[in-house]
Design an enzyme around this catalytic site. Structure first.
Site, mmCIF file in Angstrom:
data_model
loop_
_atom_site.group_PDB
_atom_site.id
_atom_site.type_symbol
_atom_site.label_atom_id
_atom_site.label_comp_id
_atom_site.label_asym_id
_atom_site.label_seq_id
_atom_site.Cartn_x
_atom_site.Cartn_y
_atom_site.Cartn_z
ATOM 1 N N ALA A 112 -15.205 62.328 -26.873
ATOM 2 C CA ALA A 112 -14.067 63.062 -26.226
ATOM 3 C C ALA A 112 -12.931 63.015 -27.157
ATOM 4 O O ALA A 112 -11.950 63.723 -26.942
ATOM 5 C CB ALA A 112 -13.822 62.615 -24.797
ATOM 6 N N PRO A 114 -10.169 63.343 -30.030
ATOM 7 C CA PRO A 114 -8.768 62.855 -29.501
ATOM 8 C C PRO A 114 -8.378 63.419 -28.145
ATOM 9 O O PRO A 114 -7.726 63.224 -27.224
ATOM 10 C CB PRO A 114 -7.700 63.404 -30.426
ATOM 11 C CG PRO A 114 -8.211 64.357 -31.012
ATOM 12 C CD PRO A 114 -9.862 64.111 -31.031
ATOM 13 N N GLU A 135 -15.608 57.773 -25.280
ATOM 14 C CA GLU A 135 -15.416 57.833 -26.898
ATOM 15 C C GLU A 135 -15.934 56.568 -27.493
ATOM 16 O O GLU A 135 -15.600 55.491 -27.014
ATOM 17 C CB GLU A 135 -13.706 57.898 -27.274
ATOM 18 C CG GLU A 135 -13.335 57.844 -28.775
ATOM 19 C CD GLU A 135 -14.226 58.591 -29.650
ATOM 20 O OE1 GLU A 135 -14.548 59.733 -29.431
ATOM 21 O OE2 GLU A 135 -14.863 58.049 -30.778
ATOM 22 N N ARG A 140 -9.832 55.147 -31.208
ATOM 23 C CA ARG A 140 -9.704 56.434 -30.943
ATOM 24 C C ARG A 140 -9.657 56.721 -29.377
ATOM 25 O O ARG A 140 -8.961 57.685 -28.891
ATOM 26 C CB ARG A 140 -10.857 57.452 -31.414
ATOM 27 C CG ARG A 140 -10.785 57.762 -33.051
ATOM 28 C CD ARG A 140 -11.965 58.195 -33.455
ATOM 29 N NE ARG A 140 -12.276 59.706 -33.093
ATOM 30 C CZ ARG A 140 -11.658 60.826 -33.428
ATOM 31 N NH1 ARG A 140 -10.770 60.512 -34.438
ATOM 32 N NH2 ARG A 140 -11.858 62.022 -32.963
ATOM 33 N N ASP A 180 -19.469 67.085 -28.153
ATOM 34 C CA ASP A 180 -18.875 67.813 -29.271
ATOM 35 C C ASP A 180 -18.947 66.867 -30.295
ATOM 36 O O ASP A 180 -18.610 65.628 -30.368
ATOM 37 C CB ASP A 180 -17.436 67.747 -28.907
ATOM 38 C CG ASP A 180 -16.636 68.471 -29.859
ATOM 39 O OD1 ASP A 180 -17.126 69.222 -30.753
ATOM 40 O OD2 ASP A 180 -15.368 68.253 -29.876
ATOM 41 N N CYS A 233 -18.290 71.608 -35.434
ATOM 42 C CA CYS A 233 -17.482 72.396 -35.999
ATOM 43 C C CYS A 233 -17.998 72.217 -37.443
ATOM 44 O O CYS A 233 -17.265 72.209 -38.673
ATOM 45 C CB CYS A 233 -15.894 71.830 -36.012
ATOM 46 S SG CYS A 233 -15.890 69.908 -36.505
HETATM 47 N N1 SAM Z 1 -14.033 66.247 -28.668
HETATM 48 C C1 SAM Z 1 -13.233 65.790 -29.388
HETATM 49 C C2 SAM Z 1 -11.939 66.731 -29.028
HETATM 50 O O1 SAM Z 1 -12.266 67.790 -28.545
HETATM 51 O O2 SAM Z 1 -10.728 66.274 -29.428
HETATM 52 C C3 SAM Z 1 -13.681 65.858 -30.750
HETATM 53 C C4 SAM Z 1 -14.587 65.072 -30.830
HETATM 54 S S1 SAM Z 1 -15.221 64.884 -32.675
HETATM 55 C C5 SAM Z 1 -15.720 66.223 -33.133
HETATM 56 C C6 SAM Z 1 -16.410 63.861 -32.465
HETATM 57 C C7 SAM Z 1 -16.257 62.440 -31.803
HETATM 58 O O3 SAM Z 1 -17.554 61.838 -31.825
HETATM 59 C C8 SAM Z 1 -15.344 61.629 -32.606
HETATM 60 O O4 SAM Z 1 -14.418 61.098 -31.641
HETATM 61 C C9 SAM Z 1 -16.275 60.301 -32.880
HETATM 62 O O5 SAM Z 1 -15.429 59.090 -32.688
HETATM 63 C C10 SAM Z 1 -17.320 60.544 -32.203
HETATM 64 N N2 SAM Z 1 -18.597 59.589 -32.653
HETATM 65 C C11 SAM Z 1 -18.865 59.406 -33.966
HETATM 66 N N3 SAM Z 1 -20.138 58.793 -34.014
HETATM 67 C C12 SAM Z 1 -20.541 58.770 -32.539
HETATM 68 C C13 SAM Z 1 -21.915 58.337 -31.917
HETATM 69 N N4 SAM Z 1 -22.763 57.812 -32.841
HETATM 70 N N5 SAM Z 1 -21.971 58.522 -30.819
HETATM 71 C C14 SAM Z 1 -20.928 59.262 -29.898
HETATM 72 N N6 SAM Z 1 -19.665 59.665 -30.567
HETATM 73 C C15 SAM Z 1 -19.597 59.520 -31.767
#
Ligand code: SAM
Length: 338
Positions: A112, A114, A135, A140, A180, A233
């Site tokens: 989730a 930021p 998260e 974060r 996401d 993305c």
């Molecule tokens: N949904 C957020 C928004 O709309 O602001 C953006 C999310 S960003 C694309 C992906 C997120 O996945 C990051 O916050 C990251 O820390 C988290 N992430 C990284 N590795 C992960 C893992 N193994 N399992 C779950 N989340 C993870």
């Protein structure tokens, strides 16, 4: 071509063919700014009535606009600090519109921070039901909490867990789950030199493996009849259509479903992956920077087999499904039922 990785450009050229020059022009032009207004704070009012810049509607999001920042810094304005709007890539606004959460539901945002999509979920749910914003990265989480607080999201829980642990603790709990996913971020190249520098074919491969794992946990969290939305993305089919193809093969209780209309989004590309005619891949959606406002997104909406009619309120399911000390259960139920 101005700092973009050669292997990325080769791949996109091979995939996009005649569309490639328009894609490159879009990726090299200055990004527009996306702004999403906060109906929880504006009531029936509109950002258009007081925002200092001319706003154009985002075709798939009634609360979304684009603008040219000129000399303004909307992220530093007191209205931003007051939570009247969130700055978000217009393409990213499509995810919550596609998941279409309803007031009163239990919804999980599994990755989730930021908080762009989590604040959007809170708006769509009209501060009812339960928004569970998770998260994995501890630092974060603080930004996520600040953004949800600024947004005025009252029915939210913030967690700092791995998807695996959540899947063990809350099996089949949520009406809707948003993934996401962390990805190679190809759609961020025009905004983020860091994303460009970190990209490599090996990173794409690693991201795809991690996406498989996250989706497997996410699947366990969706109730029968509930919905799962996968978003990235990035443009690479290895992290998009190919991940979804594997997921559906390994989870026969999930099927791809047609999304609500998203004007400007186009179908995903079953022809870009070996899918043995997997049915439903045409229901996935792509937002391209040369065809629509925003940086780009891939979106897939899946439904778990089972009764799709709404389930009892989250409070009732909380007491039934989760074993908590009596006082904790009372506090949780009290929180959710408010
Ligand atoms: N949904 C957020 C928004 O709309 O602001 C953006 C999310 S960003 C694309 C992906 C997120 O996945 C990051 O916050 C990251 O820390 C988290 N992430 C990284 N590795 C992960 C893992 N193994 N399992 C779950 N989340 C993870």
């Amino acid at each position: 071509m101005s700092g973009l990785p050669a292997a990325f450009l080769d791949n996109m050229s091979r995939l996009l063919g005649d569309e490639f020059p328009a894609f490159v022009r879009a990726v090299q032009s200055p990004p527009v700014l996306g702004v999403r207004q906060n109906p929880l704070k504006l009531g029936g009012g509109s950002l258009r009535d007081f925002f200092p810049l001319a706003l154009q509607p985002v075709p798939w999001c009634p609360d979304g606009f684009t603008c040219i920042p000129e000399n303004h810094q909307p992220g530093k304005h007191p209205y931003h600090a007051a939570g009247l709007y969130y700055l978000q890539d217009p393409a990213g606004m499509a995810a919550v519109e596609m998941l279409a959460p309803q007031p009163g539901e239990s919804v999980l945002d599994l990755a989730a921070a930021p908080g762009g999509k989590a604040t959007h979920l809170a708006s769509a749910m009209q501060n009812t039901g339960l928004l569970f914003a998770n998260e994995i990265h501890p630092r974060r989480v603080w930004t996520l909490a600040e953004n949800l607080e600024r947004w005025g999201a009252t029915h939210s829980v913030i967690a700092n867990e791995t998807p695996e642990k959540l899947a063990r603790s809350l099996p089949a709990f949520f009406d809707r789950v948003l993934v996401d996913a962390p990805c190679s971020g190809e759609a961020l190249f025009r905004r983020s030199p860091e994303a460009t520098a970190q990209w490599s074919p090996a990173a794409v491969e690693q991201c795809a493996l991690r996406q498989d794992e996250i989706l497997t946990s996410a699947a366990a969290l969706v109730r029968p009849g509930g919905a799962l939305l996968y978003a990235t993305c990035t443009f690479n089919p290895d992290e998009n259509e190919a991940v979804i193809t594997r997921f559906v093969r390994q989870h026969p209780d999930f099927r791809l479903v047609p999304p609500p209309p998203l004007p400007g989004a186009v179908p995903g590309r079953p022809d870009w992956v070996a899918n043995d005619d997997l049915s439903g891949l045409e229901h996935t959606r792509r937002i391209w920077p040369h065809l629509a406002p925003g940086e780009g997104h891939f979106l897939a909406l899946l439904q778990r087999q089972g009764d799709a009619t709404p389930q009892p309120r989250a409070a009732q399911r909380t007491s039934r499904n989760v074993s908590l000390p009596v006082e904790a259960a009372r506090l949780v139920d009290d929180f959710i039922s408010r």
